[in-house]
Every structure is written in C-alpha cells, then in structure tokens.
Write a protein that holds these residues in place. Structure first.
Motif, short mmCIF file in Angstrom:
data_model
loop_
_atom_site.label_atom_id
_atom_site.label_comp_id
_atom_site.label_asym_id
_atom_site.label_seq_id
_atom_site.Cartn_x
_atom_site.Cartn_y
_atom_site.Cartn_z
N THR A 275 -10.36 -35.82 5.81
CA THR A 275 -9.03 -36.07 5.27
C THR A 275 -8.88 -35.46 3.88
N ASP A 276 -7.65 -35.46 3.39
CA ASP A 276 -7.34 -35.01 2.03
C ASP A 276 -7.96 -36.00 1.04
N PRO A 277 -8.70 -35.51 0.06
CA PRO A 277 -9.37 -36.43 -0.87
C PRO A 277 -8.43 -37.34 -1.66
N LEU A 278 -7.14 -36.96 -1.77
CA LEU A 278 -6.22 -37.81 -2.51
C LEU A 278 -5.44 -38.76 -1.61
N ARG A 279 -5.71 -38.72 -0.32
CA ARG A 279 -5.00 -39.59 0.62
C ARG A 279 -5.30 -41.04 0.26
N ARG A 280 -4.31 -41.90 0.30
CA ARG A 280 -4.48 -43.28 -0.11
C ARG A 280 -5.18 -44.09 0.98
N LEU A 281 -6.04 -45.00 0.59
CA LEU A 281 -6.70 -45.89 1.54
C LEU A 281 -5.66 -46.63 2.38
N LEU A 282 -4.56 -47.03 1.78
CA LEU A 282 -3.51 -47.75 2.52
C LEU A 282 -3.05 -46.94 3.73
N ASP A 283 -2.82 -45.66 3.52
CA ASP A 283 -2.35 -44.81 4.62
C ASP A 283 -3.45 -44.58 5.64
N LEU B 78 -3.72 -47.71 -4.35
CA LEU B 78 -4.22 -47.01 -5.54
C LEU B 78 -5.62 -46.43 -5.33
N VAL B 79 -6.15 -46.54 -4.11
CA VAL B 79 -7.51 -46.04 -3.84
C VAL B 79 -7.41 -44.73 -3.10
N ASN B 80 -8.09 -43.69 -3.61
CA ASN B 80 -8.04 -42.36 -3.00
C ASN B 80 -9.27 -42.11 -2.15
N ALA B 81 -9.09 -41.40 -1.05
CA ALA B 81 -10.17 -41.15 -0.09
C ALA B 81 -11.41 -40.58 -0.77
N GLY B 82 -11.21 -39.67 -1.70
CA GLY B 82 -12.34 -39.02 -2.35
C GLY B 82 -13.23 -39.95 -3.14
N ASN B 83 -12.77 -41.15 -3.44
CA ASN B 83 -13.58 -42.13 -4.15
C ASN B 83 -14.16 -43.18 -3.22
N LEU B 84 -14.02 -42.99 -1.89
CA LEU B 84 -14.42 -44.02 -0.93
C LEU B 84 -15.80 -43.82 -0.30
N GLN B 85 -16.41 -42.67 -0.52
CA GLN B 85 -17.66 -42.34 0.17
C GLN B 85 -18.70 -43.46 0.02
N GLY B 86 -19.19 -43.94 1.17
CA GLY B 86 -20.28 -44.90 1.18
C GLY B 86 -19.90 -46.31 0.78
N ARG B 87 -18.61 -46.59 0.63
CA ARG B 87 -18.23 -47.91 0.14
C ARG B 87 -17.84 -48.82 1.30
N ARG B 88 -17.63 -50.09 0.98
CA ARG B 88 -17.43 -51.11 2.00
C ARG B 88 -15.99 -51.63 1.92
N VAL B 89 -15.25 -51.45 2.99
CA VAL B 89 -13.85 -51.88 3.04
C VAL B 89 -13.71 -53.01 4.05
N GLU B 90 -13.04 -54.06 3.64
CA GLU B 90 -12.72 -55.15 4.58
C GLU B 90 -11.23 -55.44 4.49
N THR B 91 -10.60 -55.55 5.64
CA THR B 91 -9.17 -55.82 5.68
C THR B 91 -8.92 -57.19 6.29
N VAL B 92 -7.68 -57.60 6.26
CA VAL B 92 -7.29 -58.89 6.84
C VAL B 92 -7.76 -59.00 8.28
N GLU B 93 -7.63 -57.90 9.01
CA GLU B 93 -7.99 -57.95 10.43
C GLU B 93 -9.45 -58.34 10.62
N GLY B 94 -10.30 -57.97 9.68
CA GLY B 94 -11.70 -58.38 9.75
C GLY B 94 -11.89 -59.79 9.24
N LEU B 95 -11.20 -60.13 8.16
CA LEU B 95 -11.42 -61.44 7.53
C LEU B 95 -10.96 -62.59 8.39
N VAL B 96 -9.90 -62.38 9.20
CA VAL B 96 -9.44 -63.50 10.03
C VAL B 96 -10.43 -63.83 11.13
N GLY B 97 -11.41 -62.98 11.35
CA GLY B 97 -12.45 -63.29 12.31
C GLY B 97 -13.55 -64.16 11.75
#
Lengths: 155, 279
Positions: free
Chosen positions: A17-25, A61-80
């Motif tokens: 992906t584009d390194p500036l693409r937002r995590l939200l998208d 406010l989070v860009n793809a290029g800063n996401l390498q190797g990091r841990r993301v959890e969203t509501v869809e995971g937390l409700v489990g």
C-alpha cells in the motif's frame, strides 16, 4: 508502494500500500472492519479509536509506513473478549447507545481503561473518554455503563 | 518529485540527511501532519517516517539532566517514572493535552518541530530551562529551547539535522512555586487561546527568581526576560496591576484570530500573572 506486515486482531496480515495511507482506511476498505468510523478525520472526535500496541489511538492519524511490525486491535476483536462482552452488556443494560456512531471508539477507550483500572472511578472514566465525543447522549449513561462494566468484572 | 523514506535506524537516517540543502519533513505520530494533509494535500517535501526509530524513544538520566528522546509520545512522557519523580509539574500541566488517543501518537519532537505558536509543550519546557539535542551525522548540537525558535514556524534546525532529544536540568524545578494555566474553549481537545507557565522563588518576603513563558501570544512561545527581571527584589504584594500591564505589553503581541481576540488574550494573561505573582 511499500510491503507492510502487522498483526490485526491477533493474526499477521500483509499488504502492499501507499505509505501515507491511513490505518482507518486500511481497516475499513482492505479488511472490511468498519466499526471504526471517520467522524472528523482529524483526531478530534475519537470515533476511529483502535488499540495500537495496546494503547488507544485515532486511526485517522496513523500512516501505513509507521505500522510495520506493530499490533492493531479493533472493536471487532475486542468484543470477542470477556471484558469486551461485559462492556457491551453494560451498555445494553443502561441503554447508553443512541445512534451508535461514537460507540465503537468509546468501547475501545473504555476497554483500555478497565483493563488497567480494575477499580474504576468516575473521574478516571471521564478522563479515559475525554477524547471520545458523543452528540446524542450527554455522556451520563455512557459513564454509568463503563462503571457498571467495571463493577461486574470485579464480581 | 518528493520522496518518502522509512529508515530502519537513526544512523541510516542521519546519513541520508548528510548532504541535504532543503529541510526534510519528519513524520512520527502524524497528529499534525495528517490534519495538514487533509486540509492542504500531500506535502511537497521529502518525507522521512520515523515513528519506529527506537533510538529516539528513550528516557534516560545523564549526569544532571533528564534526557527525553524526541520520539517519546506525550503518553509515554506523562507515565514515565523519572518524569513523575523529577518533574511532576510538567506531567500535571500536560495531562490534558489533546486527548488520550492523540497523546499516544503525538511526540515531543513533533510538537517542537511543527512549531505552532500555540504548542502546548513549549511554555512548560521553557520554564524548566530545557535544551534540545540536534543531531547530524557529524555532530550533536545543544541549543537552549529559548534559542530554538526564530520566527513564525521558523527555527534553527539545519537541513542535515533532526531533533534527537529534549533535555532538562534535574534541579530546574526544585525549591520554588510552579504555575501553569492553559485557557481554551474546553478542558481537552482544545487549541490554546493562551497559555502561561511560570516559576517563582520568594526569599525573606522578596522575589528572588521569576520565570515566565507564554504560548499563543507571540509568533512562537517565548520566555519574557524583561518581565522576569523587572520585579526582582520586590515584595510580591507590592506589585501593581499597572506595572504588570506595562511590562507585559512590551513582550507579547496577541492577535485577533478565529479562537480569540487581542483584548481578551492580553487581559486574561495580565490578570492570571497579576493574581499569581502579586496575589
């Protein structure tokens, strides 16, 4: 374009992906995880709140290029999780959700707070939710619901 | 054609900056960058993504100073045991900066480099006598924070440098009284109409040290050296509103803008300082 790998709700994912693409998208468009909402796109409403390395952040406010190797959890995971289920139940029991637009972000912020504060206080809940704006409710029932979820967990 | 680079290590980044003649743009937390990009489109500058450079994320004590990496987020800063121990005033003052989620992304280096006249971290750090460590491949330059800004969104950073750390003398805030007030439309998620950080020491009933830094009242957040010197040796209660007004007028240039008015900013700044120093 960059090749990117990170964990998303507990599993490794990769994409180009584009390194500036937002995590939200990325969440909404590439993974169909549409709980996180774009309320403002400027980090001021909290409707896109997710956990990044265990900490609440606004995904707009989070860009793809800063996401390498990091841990993301969203509501869809937390409700489990048990805590996620308790929070959902508490919001149902207090009727604290109206239109629901802010609720995913509020759930993530509340989840993080209760995870770190087994004895929640009203002041603590207010501080934890200070970045989540709700236009419907006036916040009182939301705070009551989070305190209730915390109390039930202690039982 | 501007480039986007994601260095894996600090030394790699500094090498890439070595021969630059135009300033690059550094993207860490992205809490200013992404707002500006949404409003103004992609920046036309070479971009370096630095959120994952571990070398910029340390908080250490080095001889008599607390050294905070420029990549440390506000959330990390506020929770750090050494910050709570040596600078609880800073932690308390910045506790409502933005929101919890933004504090987990925004970095101290970013708040400085973005250089808004309203930057919340700057007045408190100015009063704490902060210095910046500016690193290039060949050199580490230490610049007092009060000498870093030179004009509206202008600073002394060279094109081959980045802000590596903020350092604070461990005894900067010992033995005295701290003051901080940020005036905004609400407690959280508010850009300051004005902000004031201060430090005063009174001995045998007389003012022996005064430090005042203000935000949103000049082209960049500043100490007020004339104001600080004007009242030394005086009994605080003897200071008059007129004196405070006169010395303040010489060193702040508040404006009318979408957040507030010149008249409101001046009056509130004057009232808060008068009440704190003389009240």
């Amino acid at each position: 374009m960059i090749d990117l790998s990170f964990t998303l709700n507990g599993r490794w994912v990769t994409l180009s992906t584009d390194p500036l693409r937002r995590l939200l998208d990325i969440l909404r468009e590439d993974f169909g995880l549409t709980a996180a909402k774009e309320g403002c796109g400027e980090g001021e409403c909290g409707a896109c709140t997710v956990l990044l390395d265990g900490h609440p952040v606004t995904a707009c406010l989070v860009n793809a290029g800063n996401l390498q190797g990091r841990r993301v959890e969203t509501v869809e995971g937390l409700v489990g999780t048990l805590l996620g289920q308790r929070i959902v139940a508490a919001f149902e029991d207090t009727a604290a959700v109206q239109c629901g637009f802010c609720f995913p972000g509020i759930l993530v912020s509340a989840y993080h707070y209760l995870q770190h504060h087994p004895e929640p206080t009203e002041a603590g809940v207010r501080a934890a939710l200070s970045g989540n704006l709700c236009r419907c409710t006036g916040y009182e029932k939301i705070i009551e619901a989070v305190l209730l979820a915390g109390t039930r967990e202690a039982e | 054609m501007s480039t986007i680079t994601i260095p894996r290590r600090l030394d790699e980044l500094l090498e890439l900056l070595r021969d630059r003649t135009e300033p690059a743009l550094f993207l860490a937390g992205g809490t200013d960058f992404n707002v500006q990009r949404k409003k103004l489109g992609d920046p036309q500058r070479d971009l370096f993504l630095i959120a994952n450079l571990a070398e910029l994320q340390a908080i250490t004590i080095e001889s008599d100073r607390l050294v905070i990496g420029s990549g440390v987020t506000f959330g990390q800063f506020l929770a750090a045991p050494d910050v709570r121990r040596f600078f609880p005033e800073l932690a308390d003052s910045l506790g409502h900066f933005a929101s919890p989620a933004v504090r987990n992304l925004a970095t101290l280096g970013g708040n400085l480099a973005n250089g808004s006249p309203t930057a919340d971290s700057v007045p408190p750090f100015l009063v704490a006598n902060a210095s910046l460590e500016l690193r290039s491949v060949r050199e580490l330059r230490r610049v007092p924070l009060r000498e870093f800004f030179t004009g509206y969104k202008r600073n002394v950073l060279r094109p081959n440098e980045l802000i590596a750390a903020v350092s604070l003398p461990l005894d900067a805030l010992s033995d005295g009284e701290w003051f901080y007030r940020k005036v905004g439309g609400r407690e959280d998620l508010a850009i300051a109409k004005l902000s004031i950080a201060g430090w005063k020491r009174v001995e045998t009933g007389r003012l022996v040290e005064l430090r005042v830094a203000v935000g949103a009242l000049n082209e960049y957040p500043r100490r007020l050296p004339g104001f600080e010197a004007a009242f030394l040796g005086r009994e605080p209660h003897s200071l008059t509103r007129e004196e405070i007004t006169e010395f303040l007028r010489r060193e702040i240039t508040p404006l009318d803008d979408l957040r507030s008015t010149q008249a409101y900013r001046f009056a509130v700044c004057r009232n808060l300082l008068y009440r704190w120093i003389a009240g």
